[in-house]
Design a protein around this motif. Structure first.
Motif, PDB file in Angstrom:
ATOM      1  N   GLN A  24       0.846  -1.197   0.000  1.00 19.11           N
ATOM      2  CA  GLN A  24       0.000   0.000   0.000  1.00 19.11           C
ATOM      3  C   GLN A  24       0.885   1.252   0.000  1.00 19.11           C
ATOM      4  N   PHE A  25       1.205   1.720  -1.190  1.00 21.22           N
ATOM      5  CA  PHE A  25       2.150   2.832  -1.310  1.00 21.22           C
ATOM      6  C   PHE A  25       1.600   3.998  -2.129  1.00 21.22           C
ATOM      7  N   LEU A  26       0.389   3.871  -2.666  1.00 21.90           N
ATOM      8  CA  LEU A  26      -0.145   4.906  -3.544  1.00 21.90           C
ATOM      9  C   LEU A  26      -0.903   5.969  -2.755  1.00 21.90           C
ATOM     10  N   ASP A  27      -0.602   7.223  -3.027  1.00 26.11           N
ATOM     11  CA  ASP A  27      -1.347   8.309  -2.406  1.00 26.11           C
ATOM     12  C   ASP A  27      -2.668   8.517  -3.147  1.00 26.11           C
ATOM     13  N   PHE A  28      -3.497   9.387  -2.601  1.00 24.40           N
ATOM     14  CA  PHE A  28      -4.851   9.608  -3.114  1.00 24.40           C
ATOM     15  C   PHE A  28      -4.842  10.026  -4.585  1.00 24.40           C
ATOM     16  N   GLU A  29      -4.063  11.043  -4.910  1.00 27.56           N
ATOM     17  CA  GLU A  29      -4.080  11.575  -6.273  1.00 27.56           C
ATOM     18  C   GLU A  29      -3.506  10.589  -7.285  1.00 27.56           C
ATOM     19  N   THR A  30      -2.424   9.918  -6.918  1.00 21.92           N
ATOM     20  CA  THR A  30      -1.832   8.942  -7.832  1.00 21.92           C
ATOM     21  C   THR A  30      -2.801   7.799  -8.086  1.00 21.92           C
ATOM     22  N   ALA A  31      -3.487   7.354  -7.036  1.00 19.84           N
ATOM     23  CA  ALA A  31      -4.475   6.283  -7.189  1.00 19.84           C
ATOM     24  C   ALA A  31      -5.594   6.711  -8.134  1.00 19.84           C
ATOM     25  N   HIS A  32      -6.045   7.946  -7.991  1.00 17.93           N
ATOM     26  CA  HIS A  32      -7.108   8.428  -8.876  1.00 17.93           C
ATOM     27  C   HIS A  32      -6.641   8.473 -10.325  1.00 17.93           C
ATOM     28  N   GLU A  33      -5.422   8.933 -10.540  1.00 19.20           N
ATOM     29  CA  GLU A  33      -4.902   8.985 -11.905  1.00 19.20           C
ATOM     30  C   GLU A  33      -4.871   7.590 -12.526  1.00 19.20           C
ATOM     31  N   LEU A  34      -4.440   6.609 -11.744  1.00 17.49           N
ATOM     32  CA  LEU A  34      -4.318   5.251 -12.264  1.00 17.49           C
ATOM     33  C   LEU A  34      -5.673   4.634 -12.581  1.00 17.49           C
ATOM     34  N   PHE A  35      -6.724   5.105 -11.921  1.00 21.36           N
ATOM     35  CA  PHE A  35      -8.012   4.436 -12.070  1.00 21.36           C
ATOM     36  C   PHE A  35      -9.019   5.204 -12.911  1.00 21.36           C
ATOM     37  N   LYS A  36      -8.725   6.441 -13.278  1.00 22.11           N
ATOM     38  CA  LYS A  36      -9.761   7.244 -13.930  1.00 22.11           C
ATOM     39  C   LYS A  36     -10.145   6.708 -15.310  1.00 22.11           C
ATOM     40  N   THR A  37      -9.197   6.142 -16.051  1.00 21.87           N
ATOM     41  CA  THR A  37      -9.533   5.580 -17.363  1.00 21.87           C
ATOM     42  C   THR A  37     -10.356   4.306 -17.213  1.00 21.87           C
ATOM     43  N   THR A  38     -10.010   3.490 -16.225  1.00 23.13           N
ATOM     44  CA  THR A  38     -10.769   2.259 -15.966  1.00 23.13           C
ATOM     45  C   THR A  38     -12.220   2.576 -15.635  1.00 23.13           C
ATOM     46  N   PHE A  39     -12.431   3.607 -14.834  1.00 27.28           N
ATOM     47  CA  PHE A  39     -13.787   4.015 -14.459  1.00 27.28           C
ATOM     48  C   PHE A  39     -14.587   4.388 -15.703  1.00 27.28           C
ATOM     49  N   CYS A  40     -13.959   5.112 -16.599  1.00 26.28           N
ATOM     50  CA  CYS A  40     -14.620   5.501 -17.847  1.00 26.28           C
ATOM     51  C   CYS A  40     -14.925   4.280 -18.715  1.00 26.28           C
ATOM     52  N   PHE A  41     -13.991   3.342 -18.772  1.00 24.86           N
ATOM     53  CA  PHE A  41     -14.125   2.181 -19.654  1.00 24.86           C
ATOM     54  C   PHE A  41     -15.298   1.293 -19.260  1.00 24.86           C
ATOM     55  N   TRP A  42     -15.530   1.116 -17.952  1.00 22.85           N
ATOM     56  CA  TRP A  42     -16.544   0.168 -17.499  1.00 22.85           C
ATOM     57  C   TRP A  42     -17.916   0.792 -17.259  1.00 22.85           C
ATOM     58  N   LEU A  43     -18.099   2.048 -17.672  1.00 22.66           N
ATOM     59  CA  LEU A  43     -19.422   2.667 -17.655  1.00 22.66           C
ATOM     60  C   LEU A  43     -19.843   2.979 -19.084  1.00 22.66           C
ATOM     61  N   THR A  44     -21.148   3.045 -19.309  1.00 25.63           N
ATOM     62  CA  THR A  44     -21.604   3.514 -20.612  1.00 25.63           C
ATOM     63  C   THR A  44     -21.293   5.002 -20.732  1.00 25.63           C
ATOM     64  N   ALA A  45     -21.310   5.503 -21.947  1.00 27.32           N
ATOM     65  CA  ALA A  45     -21.019   6.922 -22.158  1.00 27.32           C
ATOM     66  C   ALA A  45     -21.980   7.825 -21.382  1.00 27.32           C
TER      67      ALA A  45
END
Length: 277
Positions: free
Chosen positions: A180-201
């Motif tokens: 567990q080494f990721l800070d809040f902002e870095t974690a968000h950056e890593l996950f923001k594309t995934t969030f977009c991918f798994w939702l409809t437009a």
């Protein structure tokens, strides 16, 4: 003696913040990943987010996988995100639910359902999801069409806190995994594309535009308590203007701080009234 930026943050009480939230955020800011890794990721992953966003909008086939998305988020938080950042994420669900419920409770509309999203630990996010969280804002604004303004501003001792819940988490920072080494902002950056991918437009567009209602919520709270600063705290404004993913990371952070600062202001009122926080 010169003061550091963290010293100034610690001493700033003009914009109230829960002591735990302030402590964990300032600690999160000291993660060395933020110096080199985070700026690099912002460039790369902002590009991938925009590509994903536009491909999803253009595709005639819309796919989604809410359950798998939430499993990924929970797995990621459990194994890779620092506990302090996880506490801030869980707190946000409680704080925003409280703000929405405060407006509902004082709007004189009994038919509007309260927002009941209060995850106590990471696994609760499998049920009380990020999509539900975003919909809590949108459904509240949809249903709260004609609030009863005849009593506004409401005297402090007559404010309703019926559905306000003091933040109570069953998750702590004392048991940290070495991964567990990721800070809040870095974690968000890593996950923001995934969030977009798994939702409809349309789902993703609704999610990223729900931030814009910070302005509306701030204005409503101003009217209820007779103040004039909650709307000013909101960076995300004018929900009639739809926005895309440009600047998402900053808007995401500013949404979180609007919620925490406004929640902190209302907690001060509760302290004055002798209520539990």
């Amino acid at each position: 003696m010169p003061a550091s930026i963290l010293d100034a943050m610690a001493g700033d009480e003009a914009m109230p913040l829960d002591p735990i939230a302030k402590k964990y955020w300032t600690k999160d800011l000291q993660n060395p990943l933020r110096r080199i890794v985070l700026p690099t990721l912002k460039i790369i992953l902002t590009i991938t987010l925009h590509i994903t966003y536009y491909l999803k909008r253009l595709s005639p086939i819309q796919w989604r996988a809410h359950g798998f998305l939430q499993w990924q988020i929970c797995f990621f938080m459990k194994w890779f995100v620092r506990p302090e950042a996880n506490v801030l994420i869980l707190r946000h669900f409680w704080a925003e639910s409280n703000l929405l419920n405060f407006v509902i409770d004082n709007a004189g509309q009994d038919e509007v359902d309260p927002v009941l999203i209060h995850p106590k630990m990471i696994r609760d996010l499998m049920v009380q999801t990020f999509v539900h969280h975003d919909q809590g804002v949108l459904m509240t604004m949809r249903d709260l069409t004609e609030p009863d303004r005849s009593r506004w501003p409401v005297p402090k001792d007559e404010l309703s806190w019926e559905n306000w819940k003091p933040v109570r988490l069953d998750y702590g920072v004392d048991r940290k995994k070495w991964t567990q080494f990721l800070d809040f902002e870095t974690a968000h950056e890593l996950f923001k594309t995934t969030f977009c991918f798994w939702l409809t437009a349309p789902e993703y567009e609704a999610a990223i535009n729900s931030f814009q209602f910070d302005h509306s919520i701030g204005l409503l709270i101003d009217e209820i308590v007779g103040a004039s600063h909650f709307a000013d705290i909101a960076y995300n404004r004018f929900p009639m203007i739809l926005v895309g993913p440009t600047g998402l990371s900053y808007r995401f952070l500013m949404h979180g701080f609007f919620v925490e600062h406004t929640h902190g202001h209302l907690e001060r009122i509760r302290v004055e009234l002798g209520l539990e926080n």
